[in-house]
Design a protein around this motif. Structure first.
Motif, mmCIF file in Angstrom:
data_model
loop_
_atom_site.group_PDB
_atom_site.id
_atom_site.type_symbol
_atom_site.label_atom_id
_atom_site.label_comp_id
_atom_site.label_asym_id
_atom_site.label_seq_id
_atom_site.Cartn_x
_atom_site.Cartn_y
_atom_site.Cartn_z
ATOM 1 N N MET A 47 0.831 -1.216 0.000
ATOM 2 C CA MET A 47 0.000 0.000 0.000
ATOM 3 C C MET A 47 0.862 1.262 0.000
ATOM 4 S SD MET A 47 -3.051 -1.237 2.541
ATOM 5 C CE MET A 47 -4.093 0.204 2.359
ATOM 6 N N LEU A 48 1.966 1.243 0.741
ATOM 7 C CA LEU A 48 2.879 2.392 0.722
ATOM 8 C C LEU A 48 3.449 2.585 -0.680
ATOM 9 C CD1 LEU A 48 4.860 1.826 4.058
ATOM 10 C CD2 LEU A 48 3.225 3.660 3.578
ATOM 11 N N PRO A 56 13.373 4.918 0.461
ATOM 12 C CA PRO A 56 14.044 5.129 1.748
ATOM 13 C C PRO A 56 13.067 5.282 2.920
ATOM 14 C CG PRO A 56 15.081 6.469 0.062
ATOM 15 C CD PRO A 56 13.839 5.877 -0.556
ATOM 16 N N THR A 57 11.930 5.913 2.686
ATOM 17 C CA THR A 57 10.921 6.067 3.742
ATOM 18 C C THR A 57 10.323 4.719 4.109
ATOM 19 O OG1 THR A 57 10.415 8.310 3.004
ATOM 20 C CG2 THR A 57 8.760 7.218 4.371
ATOM 21 N N ILE A 58 10.011 3.906 3.104
ATOM 22 C CA ILE A 58 9.468 2.568 3.366
ATOM 23 C C ILE A 58 10.481 1.746 4.148
ATOM 24 C CG2 ILE A 58 8.769 0.386 2.308
ATOM 25 C CD1 ILE A 58 7.576 2.039 -0.011
ATOM 26 N N MET A 59 11.736 1.786 3.721
ATOM 27 C CA MET A 59 12.779 1.002 4.390
ATOM 28 C C MET A 59 12.918 1.401 5.850
ATOM 29 S SD MET A 59 15.691 0.836 1.413
ATOM 30 C CE MET A 59 16.913 0.276 2.574
ATOM 31 N N LYS A 60 12.903 2.689 6.112
ATOM 32 C CA LYS A 60 13.031 3.155 7.492
ATOM 33 C C LYS A 60 11.826 2.709 8.319
ATOM 34 C CE LYS A 60 13.914 7.118 10.345
ATOM 35 N NZ LYS A 60 14.701 8.298 10.472
ATOM 36 N N ARG A 61 10.647 2.825 7.731
ATOM 37 C CA ARG A 61 9.413 2.484 8.446
ATOM 38 C C ARG A 61 9.360 1.009 8.844
ATOM 39 N NH1 ARG A 61 4.459 5.221 8.831
ATOM 40 N NH2 ARG A 61 2.752 3.820 9.261
ATOM 41 N N THR A 69 16.471 -6.267 -0.058
ATOM 42 C CA THR A 69 15.412 -6.956 0.683
ATOM 43 C C THR A 69 14.065 -6.328 0.372
ATOM 44 O OG1 THR A 69 16.920 -7.486 2.482
ATOM 45 C CG2 THR A 69 14.560 -7.559 2.987
ATOM 46 N N THR A 70 13.992 -5.033 0.471
ATOM 47 C CA THR A 70 12.734 -4.343 0.227
ATOM 48 C C THR A 70 12.296 -4.512 -1.224
ATOM 49 O OG1 THR A 70 13.414 -2.719 1.868
ATOM 50 C CG2 THR A 70 11.515 -2.156 0.527
ATOM 51 N N MET A 71 13.211 -4.329 -2.149
ATOM 52 C CA MET A 71 12.868 -4.391 -3.561
ATOM 53 C C MET A 71 12.476 -5.798 -3.994
ATOM 54 S SD MET A 71 12.944 -1.408 -4.829
ATOM 55 C CE MET A 71 12.942 -1.748 -6.563
#
Length: 102
Positions: A47-48, A56-61, A69-71
């Motif tokens: 959703m984000l 970077p905001t998603i990763m920090k959150r 990892t995130t990608m």
């Protein structure tokens, strides 16, 4: 404290409590797929991503330090994103042309 499931004082529920309640609720539906509270993490990140929140905001959150990892694991290209891509590109180009000819 920014937890998805938290008490009024901000402290999170015990993971097992959330899992047990989720199992009970799932048993009341026709959904057969096994679901755990971890699925909310995937949904939240998707959703984000759909909302256009930067990586970077998603990763920090979510507490990721590694972009891979995130990608690789979490940022699925959703149907909504695929559907909206042409509109977003068109809007961008339209805005650029309006600025040039204004």
């Amino acid at each position: 404290m920014n937890f998805l499931f938290s008490r009024p004082n901000g402290y999170p529920y015990i993971t097992k409590t959330v899992a047990t309640r989720m199992e009970r609720l799932m048993s009341m539906t026709s959904i057969k797929k096994k679901a755990t509270p971890h699925i909310f993490r995937h949904t939240h990140i998707s959703m984000l991503t759909e909302a256009g929140v930067d990586l970077p905001t998603i990763m920090k959150r979510v507490g990721h330090e590694d972009v891979a990892t995130t990608m690789k694991v979490y940022t699925h290209v959703t149907e909504k994103m695929k559907k909206n891509a042409p509109v977003q590109v068109s809007n961008l180009h339209e805005n650029i042309l309006q600025k040039v000819f204004s």
